[in-house]
Design a protein around this motif. Structure first.
Motif, PDB file in Angstrom:
ATOM      1  N   UNK A   2     -29.662  86.890  -4.391  1.00 27.28           N
ATOM      2  CA  UNK A   2     -29.958  88.226  -4.892  1.00 27.28           C
ATOM      3  C   UNK A   2     -29.236  89.263  -4.046  1.00 27.28           C
ATOM      4  N   UNK A   3     -28.468  90.139  -4.682  1.00 29.69           N
ATOM      5  CA  UNK A   3     -27.614  91.077  -3.959  1.00 29.69           C
ATOM      6  C   UNK A   3     -27.691  92.463  -4.593  1.00 29.69           C
ATOM      7  N   UNK A   4     -27.177  93.465  -3.843  1.00 25.93           N
ATOM      8  CA  UNK A   4     -27.056  94.825  -4.357  1.00 25.93           C
ATOM      9  C   UNK A   4     -25.620  95.258  -4.133  1.00 25.93           C
ATOM     10  N   UNK A  13     -27.327  91.919   0.938  1.00 25.19           N
ATOM     11  CA  UNK A  13     -28.129  90.745   0.577  1.00 25.19           C
ATOM     12  C   UNK A  13     -29.243  90.584   1.607  1.00 25.19           C
TER      13      UNK A  13
ATOM     14  N   UNK B   1     -34.570  95.782  -5.415  1.00 22.43           N
ATOM     15  CA  UNK B   1     -33.223  96.247  -5.039  1.00 22.43           C
ATOM     16  C   UNK B   1     -32.195  95.139  -5.212  1.00 22.43           C
ATOM     17  N   UNK B   2     -32.591  93.886  -4.892  1.00 25.49           N
ATOM     18  CA  UNK B   2     -31.621  92.804  -4.834  1.00 25.49           C
ATOM     19  C   UNK B   2     -31.648  92.012  -6.133  1.00 25.49           C
ATOM     20  N   UNK B   3     -30.501  91.841  -6.754  1.00 20.44           N
ATOM     21  CA  UNK B   3     -30.434  91.235  -8.089  1.00 20.44           C
ATOM     22  C   UNK B   3     -29.288  90.242  -8.171  1.00 20.44           C
ATOM     23  N   UNK B   4     -29.313  89.419  -9.255  1.00 24.04           N
ATOM     24  CA  UNK B   4     -28.211  88.494  -9.544  1.00 24.04           C
ATOM     25  C   UNK B   4     -27.817  88.740 -10.989  1.00 24.04           C
ATOM     26  N   UNK B  12     -31.220  88.738 -12.757  1.00 20.82           N
ATOM     27  CA  UNK B  12     -32.417  88.140 -12.162  1.00 20.82           C
ATOM     28  C   UNK B  12     -32.809  88.975 -10.950  1.00 20.82           C
ATOM     29  N   UNK B  13     -34.101  89.178 -10.750  1.00 18.54           N
ATOM     30  CA  UNK B  13     -34.549  89.899  -9.547  1.00 18.54           C
ATOM     31  C   UNK B  13     -35.789  89.212  -8.999  1.00 18.54           C
ATOM     32  N   UNK B  14     -35.765  88.880  -7.724  1.00 17.61           N
ATOM     33  CA  UNK B  14     -36.908  88.303  -7.028  1.00 17.61           C
ATOM     34  C   UNK B  14     -38.156  89.099  -7.399  1.00 17.61           C
TER      35      UNK B  14
END
Lengths: 183, 183, 183, 183, 183, 183
Positions: A2-4, A13, B1-4, B12-14
């Motif tokens: 999961x990244x921004x 990340x 904030x963190x996505x794929x 996808x987001x945690x």
């Protein structure tokens, strides 16, 4: 996973256990550079110290109390940005950051901190963000000044760096100010 | 904030605590649809039940033992995909997933699971991925079949669904098989 | 103090801390024999490793999530039998076992596993018992085959044994089948 | 599953969660009988109170710090016997016990306590066992007196029973005394 | 910071982490003196052992389950006095104490224990205080005898001191007795 | 039991569980008075809320991370003073305090805070003490101003009080300044 995305070649990340080695490496390569302003360099001696830090920051994240993200630039860890804590009652947070020497001068940190500000004000609905910089750390102060923070005071002897105390400038930014700037 | 990012309009987001309300909503709107194959629908009665689930899955993530991510499609939660556990010793994991009724038929799940497979084999360096589907759940079976999994057996009475047992087909995919397909 | 009589000269006893030394001894005397199929031999180097295992299995027992019992035969520890976990929601469990080389060929394991099956179906009221054996481990497979389990599939690369993966045969037994056999 | 045979129709079995209902039932049927000497009757109102007690005693067992076992007689719970604590440093323990009214007068408790004494001196290698009885509780005093304990003193106001204090007779038995009697 | 004045030159202060060094020092200087009656001397080898003890006793205090206080006399640690436990249900506690050799003969302990008795009966509203002394430890017995405790019994083999067992005299004092003496 | 004498009729005492009722009473009697500046009044509804607070502050104390003490004046609780946290690494702490309306105007708080400053600089060997007051809370500001603190800045929107944000003045005092004043 999961990244921004910050710009074409940069993303944030969340730090995870499997990032321990690259995180330890950049600290190791920047010891004298970081030691000037970071109090934790001398206690980060082994890979296990970095792993313990990552475990504690993942714990912070899963308690909705902040996070630490690595700044990945062209496949390498360039530095770290994160929220020290999240205080929902009073709508407060504080941003911290550092960059490896080779990654300075590219605008990476201004863009990264700007992303984190958006997240804190829009996703987390917080009201106030604080950034603290040592009074002599001009490079660090450039970030809040460039992003429109107000200087609110100077906290004397706020931090002990190995053998001396440093004063901290407190910068504050309110959501209404950020929204005005963006309008 | 963190996505794929999965495709232009899907990421996808945690799962985090602040996603509790939209997560509970999609479960609530799909009770009869999901209840056919999901054993946890009847015990998810209140928003607090969803919050407890999210807390437990964040805990799993911060122990490097799997994760659950929401599939966000055009600004809405469409479903969930994740890893039930991560067994580093034997290089094993198992993928689980479900989709709201309105989001079926768009290929969202095949793309999402394919992303998770890449992550499990390339980032986590695991060796084997398992997917289990009830023998009557043809829609679920289509995912591992489309993605090249082998059918390895049928586990009898593997799951209790409110008032009856169902058998599970076990599908397996090994890293060397995935790499061959991708070559 | 608490035991389960298997035959005149054999009983099962829940592992307790004071059994650490005899447990470690039998592992130590059977290293090459057990190493063929048990992945934990090389990480059981000292008495303290066995003590840590016993602590974790007592914890499992007091959480009603399984147990490990030593098989005592004529005053000596002959091996171990137990339940890896207990899943009340779905009525599932899985039996594991091993025997020291000197105690093979006496029918000890068939009788011990049969006792554990009775306990799982009649006392715990579970619905399904699973036994998994490596595809090459014929001696282990003889147990579920002798006791009427069905072969349900072959899980590929299910376990990593020091330097190679092995496939697992999954055997399943349902309560209604056991009751029919006993009728 | 694990039991200790006391006589042909009686055995001791470690209390487990699944024994909650029969344990609660016998307490419930013996409220006035037990309330005379047991301070915990009024706080055992619901099945959940008995479950909480069983959880705490399983915890005690898995920390090697004592146990509570149900006395099963002809398929029914007759009472409880156990060790309040185990002090390895000083070789000390203390035995507690109670019986439902319908099971008195059969010698069940003398045999059960005698088994627990054997276990404490021979398996646990302790040096001293204590039993405490209220000065008015003649029935309870009969057990240590019959088994050869010495009366060592009277602790005044040792226990508060709902609305008054009772004194405790302290009985002690040393390993060397037990061994002599058995010789 | 928080103290209880015993006389002009003596006060009690709850043990805190920063008292670790002076506490370890007095133990170290009185090893042979204390070892006669204290079973923990040989396991208090390093400053860290004293720190662990202080942590455990602070934990006891914050759970309202007793305390340990240093006796400070003219700026030095003279000894320790405290409550081993607090049993609110039955109104019970037990006092423990020891003094460095150089501080004997000044009446410090009688005054300190007397203060602790007042606290236990008047502030904590307990009903009974116990003091236990080895049968040969005449100096220790002088304290409860001087303060009006009754001798209630002799517990045989109550404590293991390095290579032999000692018997304990149990002394008891009830609130009504203390109030009568003070009247 | 343990206290710190402030003047003839006033002392500080660490908050303990048995102080729950008098602590809750003074809060209850001063709701409108305290609510002006204290954000926790509306969430302190029942005696149990005060008990939970005392438990958390005892935990803070036993981790050497601060304390809360009641100010007892002529046998009554007058208010609270304490250290929010103790940061040994950087030599920092922060003092908080409040007083019931009936106890204002007697100089109690100036003397109490002065005692806490002595403790922080001399016993704890800290380097810097911070006090924060809302910009409109003149009565609170009088304390650091009277005791020689410097005004270091104004933190905007630092606290949310039920329906509006307030700014905080930050006051700082360094050990060398306190020692000079005392010289």
């Amino acid at each position: 996973m999961f990244t921004y995305q910050v710009d074409e070649s940069t993303y944030l990340k969340l730090l995870e256990i499997r990032d321990t080695q690259p995180m330890f490496n950049i600290v190791n390569q920047n010891r004298s550079h970081l030691r000037q302003w970071m109090p934790w360099i001398d206690s980060t001696k082994k890979v296990q110290d970095t792993e313990a830090f990552i475990k504690s920051t993942l714990d912070k994240f899963s308690n909705s109390n902040g996070f630490d993200a690595a700044i990945w630039h062209k496949g390498e860890v360039a530095g770290v940005v994160g929220l020290h804590y999240i205080n929902q009652t009073h709508g407060l947070t504080s941003i911290g950051y550092w960059l490896g020497k080779d990654f300075e001068g590219k605008g990476l940190m201004t863009k990264s901190v700007s992303s984190v500000i958006d997240y804190a004000f829009h996703t987390l609905k917080l009201n106030r963000i604080e950034i603290r910089c040592a009074t002599e750390n001009k490079r660090s102060q450039a970030i809040p000044e460039r992003l429109g923070f107000s200087k609110e005071g100077v906290i004397r002897d706020a931090e002990y760096l190995y053998d001396h105390y440093v004063d901290h400038i407190v910068y504050g930014l309110l959501r209404r100010e950020w929204e005005e700037m963006k309008a």
